[in-house]
Design an enzyme around this catalytic site. Structure first.
Site, mmCIF file in Angstrom:
data_model
loop_
_atom_site.group_PDB
_atom_site.id
_atom_site.type_symbol
_atom_site.label_atom_id
_atom_site.label_comp_id
_atom_site.label_asym_id
_atom_site.label_seq_id
_atom_site.Cartn_x
_atom_site.Cartn_y
_atom_site.Cartn_z
ATOM 1 N N ASP A 180 -93.402 37.602 -50.932
ATOM 2 C CA ASP A 180 -92.625 38.257 -49.686
ATOM 3 C C ASP A 180 -92.171 39.742 -50.136
ATOM 4 O OD1 ASP A 180 -92.742 35.801 -48.246
ATOM 5 O OD2 ASP A 180 -91.366 35.024 -49.560
ATOM 6 N N GLU A 187 -94.350 35.290 -38.401
ATOM 7 C CA GLU A 187 -93.002 35.609 -38.981
ATOM 8 C C GLU A 187 -93.231 36.938 -39.855
ATOM 9 O OE1 GLU A 187 -92.657 32.279 -41.918
ATOM 10 O OE2 GLU A 187 -94.659 32.517 -42.666
HETATM 11 O O1 FUB Z 1 -91.487 32.795 -48.890
HETATM 12 C C1 FUB Z 1 -90.846 31.810 -47.874
HETATM 13 C C2 FUB Z 1 -91.361 32.163 -46.690
HETATM 14 O O2 FUB Z 1 -92.927 31.889 -46.514
HETATM 15 C C3 FUB Z 1 -90.868 33.538 -46.133
HETATM 16 O O3 FUB Z 1 -89.804 33.391 -45.603
HETATM 17 C C4 FUB Z 1 -92.369 33.789 -45.041
HETATM 18 O O4 FUB Z 1 -92.311 35.048 -44.884
HETATM 19 C C5 FUB Z 1 -93.310 33.116 -45.742
HETATM 20 O O5 FUB Z 1 -93.735 34.135 -46.596
#
Ligand code: FUB
Length: 307
Positions: free
Chosen positions: A19, A197
């Site tokens: 991330d 996301e």
């Molecule tokens: O790393 C945890 C979660 O997985 C993140 O918040 C999302 O964007 C995905 O990468």
């Protein structure tokens, strides 16, 4: 043979990181990341803290270690997920999704006088709708001083941050972005669009960009895509695929920065030894904008030249 003045992917090799969230301050690029623990609990994301690395030349990186963690957030107990940082009035703000002790996800804010922290929690969530959409914040301060915080999975939502960066305009409240195919393309996530996301919001040459992790139809692995708008609040127009499904893990997550005349896309893969969907590693690619502001698909790469 080791190439000189070359930043080889993955950038961070001492721990698993994911991330990526770059932030340029002065002559330095700060890279905030999450941290996938080596030992998994219940065979799921096991993530307790946020890390920071910095560079002046994209090759030599300083590890600032753990700069904020669940231990610093009294009301949270799990899921130190994808953050983003912003600088305003000589203070630094780190927006972080976390799981609350009383259930559900929410967005915390850490505040520091220095980009490399340590960050201090506000003491309460900034965004707390009581549902699971409250993850993956992205923050941008426009030229007129208005700051925007977008976030969300499976819906994209935003608030207008107040100048203090730790509260938002309650009158406008939390705005739900219309999740249309025109804005985010047809896809297989819950809204019927490809938007998944990990939004990343910024402006370049008067055009607003929303880069995000996306799900194509019938594909159960994230690619990166982008949409653009002439206004910071939409309507958004789907732009195309920024990076195809790469790197051997279910998720991907974009972070974009212009630094010393170069444009960089940070992302993550499972390429370090022992890598998996829960053991990811941050990588970087250089890319270029077309005349009209569009971006061609960026290939996953071995690394980048230093500057
Ligand atoms: O790393 C945890 C979660 O997985 C993140 O918040 C999302 O964007 C995905 O990468």
């Amino acid at each position: 043979m080791e190439r000189k003045n070359f930043c080889k992917n993955p950038i961070i090799r001492s721990i698993y990181t994911a991330d990526p969230a770059p932030m340029v301050s002065g002559d330095t690029l700060y890279l905030y990341t999450t941290h996938d623990e080596d030992e998994l609990i219940k065979d799921f994301y096991t993530m307790f803290d946020w890390r920071c690395f910095s560079t002046r030349d994209m090759v030599n990186w300083t590890d600032h270690g753990r700069i904020f963690s669940l231990d610093d957030i009294e009301w949270a107990d799990d899921r130190a997920w994808a953050p983003q940082a912003a600088e305003r009035n000589e203070k630094f703000y780190l927006y972080c999704p976390v799981h609350k002790k009383d259930g559900g996800m929410a967005i915390a804010v850490g505040v520091s006088d220095r980009p490399e922290g340590p960050f201090k929690d506000l003491g309460h969530p900034l965004i707390d709708e009581g549902d699971w959409n409250d993850i993956d914040p992205t923050v941008f301060i426009d030229d007129d001083g208005q700051a925007y915080l977008y976030f969300g999975n499976p819906e994209l939502r935003y608030v207008l941050l107040n100048e203090d960066m730790i509260s938002y305009d309650e009158k406008t409240g939390i705005v739900k972005v219309p999740m249309t195919e025109e804005s985010f393309a047809k896809g297989s996530h819950d809204t019927g669009t490809s938007y998944g996301e990990g939004p990343w919001f910024y402006k370049r040459n008067g055009l607003y960009y929303m880069v995000f992790a996306a799900f194509a139809e019938n594909v159960h692995q994230e690619h990166l895509a982008y949409s653009t708008s002439k206004s910071p609040t939409g309507p958004w127009k789907y732009g195309g695929v920024l990076m195809t499904e790469e790197g051997g893990c279910f998720t991907n997550h974009p972070g974009i920065a212009d630094f010393k005349g170069h444009s960089y896309l940070f992302y993550h893969t499972a390429e370090l030894p022992g890598g998996s969907l829960f053991h990811r590693s941050v990588c970087v690619a250089e890319f270029h904008y077309n005349e009209d502001g569009s971006i061609d698909t960026v290939p996953k790469c071995e690394g980048i030249e230093g500057i």
